[in-house]
Design a protein around this motif. Structure first.
Motif, PDB file in Angstrom:
ATOM      1  N   GLU A   1       0.838  -1.209   0.000  1.00 29.39           N
ATOM      2  CA  GLU A   1       0.000   0.000   0.000  1.00 29.39           C
ATOM      3  C   GLU A   1       0.872   1.257   0.000  1.00 29.39           C
ATOM      4  N   ARG A   2       1.964   1.195   0.752  1.00 31.98           N
ATOM      5  CA  ARG A   2       2.870   2.355   0.783  1.00 31.98           C
ATOM      6  C   ARG A   2       3.425   2.648  -0.608  1.00 31.98           C
ATOM      7  N   ARG A   3       3.789   1.563  -1.314  1.00 34.95           N
ATOM      8  CA  ARG A   3       4.326   1.737  -2.667  1.00 34.95           C
ATOM      9  C   ARG A   3       3.227   2.311  -3.584  1.00 34.95           C
ATOM     10  N   ALA A   4       2.005   1.811  -3.416  1.00 33.16           N
ATOM     11  CA  ALA A   4       0.885   2.249  -4.266  1.00 33.16           C
ATOM     12  C   ALA A   4       0.473   3.697  -3.978  1.00 33.16           C
ATOM     13  N   ALA A   5       0.703   4.150  -2.733  1.00 33.97           N
ATOM     14  CA  ALA A   5       0.136   5.436  -2.292  1.00 33.97           C
ATOM     15  C   ALA A   5       0.705   6.635  -3.044  1.00 33.97           C
ATOM     16  N   VAL A   6       1.824   6.453  -3.706  1.00 31.31           N
ATOM     17  CA  VAL A   6       2.398   7.550  -4.489  1.00 31.31           C
ATOM     18  C   VAL A   6       1.473   7.956  -5.645  1.00 31.31           C
ATOM     19  N   VAL A   7       0.476   7.120  -5.906  1.00 24.55           N
ATOM     20  CA  VAL A   7      -0.455   7.423  -7.004  1.00 24.55           C
ATOM     21  C   VAL A   7      -1.248   8.716  -6.735  1.00 24.55           C
ATOM     22  N   LEU A   8      -1.415   9.096  -5.474  1.00 21.35           N
ATOM     23  CA  LEU A   8      -2.094  10.377  -5.193  1.00 21.35           C
ATOM     24  C   LEU A   8      -1.296  11.526  -5.814  1.00 21.35           C
ATOM     25  N   PHE A   9      -0.002  11.504  -5.530  1.00 16.26           N
ATOM     26  CA  PHE A   9       0.881  12.559  -6.060  1.00 16.26           C
ATOM     27  C   PHE A   9       0.921  12.497  -7.580  1.00 16.26           C
TER      28      PHE A   9
ATOM     29  N   LEU B   1      -5.537   7.195 -11.095  1.00 14.13           N
ATOM     30  CA  LEU B   1      -5.861   6.365  -9.920  1.00 14.13           C
ATOM     31  C   LEU B   1      -6.311   4.966 -10.349  1.00 14.13           C
ATOM     32  N   ALA B   2      -7.055   4.911 -11.472  1.00 13.46           N
ATOM     33  CA  ALA B   2      -7.569   3.615 -11.946  1.00 13.46           C
ATOM     34  C   ALA B   2      -6.431   2.673 -12.344  1.00 13.46           C
ATOM     35  N   GLY B   3      -5.270   3.235 -12.662  1.00 16.51           N
ATOM     36  CA  GLY B   3      -4.115   2.413 -13.023  1.00 16.51           C
ATOM     37  C   GLY B   3      -3.435   1.752 -11.833  1.00 16.51           C
ATOM     38  N   GLU B   4      -3.873   2.082 -10.628  1.00 11.60           N
ATOM     39  CA  GLU B   4      -3.260   1.484  -9.426  1.00 11.60           C
ATOM     40  C   GLU B   4      -4.308   0.594  -8.730  1.00 11.60           C
ATOM     41  N   PRO B   5      -4.172  -0.728  -8.861  1.00 10.20           N
ATOM     42  CA  PRO B   5      -5.210  -1.628  -8.345  1.00 10.20           C
ATOM     43  C   PRO B   5      -5.460  -1.506  -6.837  1.00 10.20           C
ATOM     44  N   LEU B   6      -4.478  -1.092  -6.066  1.00  3.45           N
ATOM     45  CA  LEU B   6      -4.691  -1.005  -4.611  1.00  3.45           C
ATOM     46  C   LEU B   6      -5.395   0.281  -4.198  1.00  3.45           C
ATOM     47  N   ALA B   7      -5.567   1.201  -5.145  1.00  2.73           N
ATOM     48  CA  ALA B   7      -6.192   2.494  -4.815  1.00  2.73           C
ATOM     49  C   ALA B   7      -7.693   2.464  -5.099  1.00  2.73           C
ATOM     50  N   GLN B   8      -8.492   2.818  -4.111  1.00  2.00           N
ATOM     51  CA  GLN B   8      -9.948   2.950  -4.273  1.00  2.00           C
ATOM     52  C   GLN B   8     -10.296   4.422  -4.055  1.00  2.00           C
TER      53      GLN B   8
ATOM     54  N   ALA C   1      -9.423  12.014  -2.227  1.00  2.00           N
ATOM     55  CA  ALA C   1      -9.376  11.116  -1.069  1.00  2.00           C
ATOM     56  C   ALA C   1      -9.396   9.699  -1.616  1.00  2.00           C
ATOM     57  N   VAL C   2      -8.462   8.885  -1.158  1.00  2.70           N
ATOM     58  CA  VAL C   2      -8.293   7.545  -1.733  1.00  2.70           C
ATOM     59  C   VAL C   2      -8.051   6.541  -0.612  1.00  2.70           C
ATOM     60  N   TYR C   3      -8.730   5.399  -0.716  1.00  2.00           N
ATOM     61  CA  TYR C   3      -8.499   4.304   0.228  1.00  2.00           C
ATOM     62  C   TYR C   3      -7.425   3.363  -0.292  1.00  2.00           C
ATOM     63  N   PHE C   4      -6.559   2.928   0.603  1.00  4.23           N
ATOM     64  CA  PHE C   4      -5.641   1.813   0.361  1.00  4.23           C
ATOM     65  C   PHE C   4      -5.959   0.814   1.461  1.00  4.23           C
ATOM     66  N   GLY C   5      -6.693  -0.249   1.106  1.00  2.00           N
ATOM     67  CA  GLY C   5      -7.213  -1.107   2.170  1.00  2.00           C
ATOM     68  C   GLY C   5      -8.120  -0.261   3.046  1.00  2.00           C
TER      69      GLY C   5
ATOM     70  N   THR D   1      -7.039   2.202   4.948  1.00  2.00           N
ATOM     71  CA  THR D   1      -6.431   3.504   5.209  1.00  2.00           C
ATOM     72  C   THR D   1      -6.877   4.528   4.181  1.00  2.00           C
ATOM     73  N   ARG D   2      -7.362   5.658   4.693  1.00  2.00           N
ATOM     74  CA  ARG D   2      -7.857   6.708   3.812  1.00  2.00           C
ATOM     75  C   ARG D   2      -6.853   7.852   3.815  1.00  2.00           C
ATOM     76  N   LEU D   3      -6.366   8.205   2.616  1.00  2.00           N
ATOM     77  CA  LEU D   3      -5.396   9.294   2.498  1.00  2.00           C
ATOM     78  C   LEU D   3      -5.983  10.427   1.672  1.00  2.00           C
ATOM     79  N   ILE D   4      -5.575  11.673   1.990  1.00  2.00           N
ATOM     80  CA  ILE D   4      -5.992  12.823   1.192  1.00  2.00           C
ATOM     81  C   ILE D   4      -4.758  13.594   0.747  1.00  2.00           C
ATOM     82  N   ASP D   5      -4.930  14.338  -0.349  1.00  2.00           N
ATOM     83  CA  ASP D   5      -3.845  15.197  -0.823  1.00  2.00           C
ATOM     84  C   ASP D   5      -4.454  16.257  -1.737  1.00  2.00           C
ATOM     85  N   ASN D   6      -3.689  17.289  -2.049  1.00  2.00           N
ATOM     86  CA  ASN D   6      -4.204  18.337  -2.933  1.00  2.00           C
ATOM     87  C   ASN D   6      -3.058  19.132  -3.533  1.00  2.00           C
ATOM     88  N   PHE D   7      -3.363  19.799  -4.633  1.00  2.00           N
ATOM     89  CA  PHE D   7      -2.474  20.790  -5.257  1.00  2.00           C
ATOM     90  C   PHE D   7      -3.314  22.050  -5.477  1.00  2.00           C
TER      91      PHE D   7
END
Ligand code: AMP
Length: 277
Positions: free
Chosen positions: A192-200, A228-235, A262-266, A268-274
């Motif tokens: 999930e940590r590896r996948a989470a870069v998909v937010l950025f 985001l759709a390209g990363e299977p662990l990201a919902q 806002a994206v779930y990985f399992g 865990t819900r993460l948020i980010d913005n630009f």
């Protein structure tokens, strides 16, 4: 560095702080993002006060209040070398005395984005920050752009309630691969940590499109969704391109805009913005 918990001790310690005071409100489990706020506060004020309080009223019933990471000793050891003058660690009983029934609500700005997904969240945030401002009487208060809607809500609240202080917004501090630092990143497993870069990556892709001249907000949202759709662990939970000031969804980007997600990985819900423009 003085560490106090009770209101009486806080008041005594606050009265002894001479010169301008910068407040950095946190929920603890500090990382470099928090520390960058503290450093900025230190550079701009004679005294720095950090509060550490995991605020129950901003967590929904199915959220992670009970398992939110906590490590006060570690937090204090990170703050000491930065020249922090005072740390306030109130208890929930101090902040919400028995019979508590007074709330601060910032109406329109709390409705969309995080507010829509987390009902009552900004009522909790607005209330606790107003209480922190009242108790600590800072000249400046420091918040991270990482929580963009929180910043908008707090600015509005500070203006509306005539708090005599300046709200300072600090840039989002990121890991080397672009993931925004967050206390919640510890919940991620290795994959999930590896996948989470998909937010950025999603935000960067939409920003590039904007820089190339795209002004159709739906196309910017679509670019984030495709990434985001390209990363299977990201919902993905939501993807937004909103007006920077009103936080209302845009059709066309004309001025300053906020890309956020806002994206779930399992679990865990993460948020980010630009910010655009
Ligand atoms: P928290 O402990 O998560 O409530 O965060 C306390 C403050 O630190 C808030 O103003 C956050 O916006 C800010 N913050 C959290 N993560 C970051 C980050 N990666 N970069 C900059 N500020 C941050």
């Amino acid at each position: 560095m003085e560490i106090v918990s009770s209101l009486l001790d806080l008041r005594t310690a606050r009265l002894s702080l001479d010169g301008t005071v910068g407040l950095v409100p946190t929920m603890g489990y500090l990382h470099e993002g928090h520390l960058s706020l503290v450093e900025r506060a230190k550079a701009e004020n004679r005294r720095v006060l950090v509060s550490i309080f995991v605020n129950p009223s901003q967590f929904g019933p199915s959220e992670d209040l009970s398992k939110y990471p906590r490590d006060l000793e570690r937090d204090l050891s990170l703050l000491r070398p930065l020249g922090v003058d005072l740390v306030w660690t109130p208890t929930a009983e101090i902040m919400y005395p028995p019979g508590y029934q007074t709330w601060v609500e910032v109406e329109a700005l709390s409705k969309g984005l995080e507010g829509a997904m987390r009902p009552g969240h900004f009522r909790g945030v607005g209330t606790v920050v107003a209480k922190l401002f009242n108790a600590t009487q800072p000249d400046k208060a420091y918040f991270g752009q990482k929580d963009a809607q929180q910043v908008a809500v707090i600015r509005r609240m500070a203006t509306d309630l005539n708090f005599p202080l300046e709200v300072i917004v600090c840039p989002t501090h990121r890991e080397a691969d672009g993931l925004a630092m967050s206390s919640r990143n510890v919940y991620l497993n290795v994959d999930e940590r590896r996948a989470a870069v998909v937010l950025f990556r999603a935000l960067s892709a939409a920003k590039e499109l904007h820089e190339a001249g795209e002004r159709d907000a739906e196309r910017l949202r679509a670019r984030m969704k495709e990434t985001l759709a390209g990363e299977p662990l990201a919902q993905a939970q939501y993807v937004s391109c909103a007006d920077y000031d009103s936080l209302e969804e845009l059709d066309t980007v004309t001025g300053k805009a906020l890309l956020s997600l806002a994206v779930y990985f399992g679990k865990t819900r993460l948020i980010d913005n630009f910010v655009l423009g």
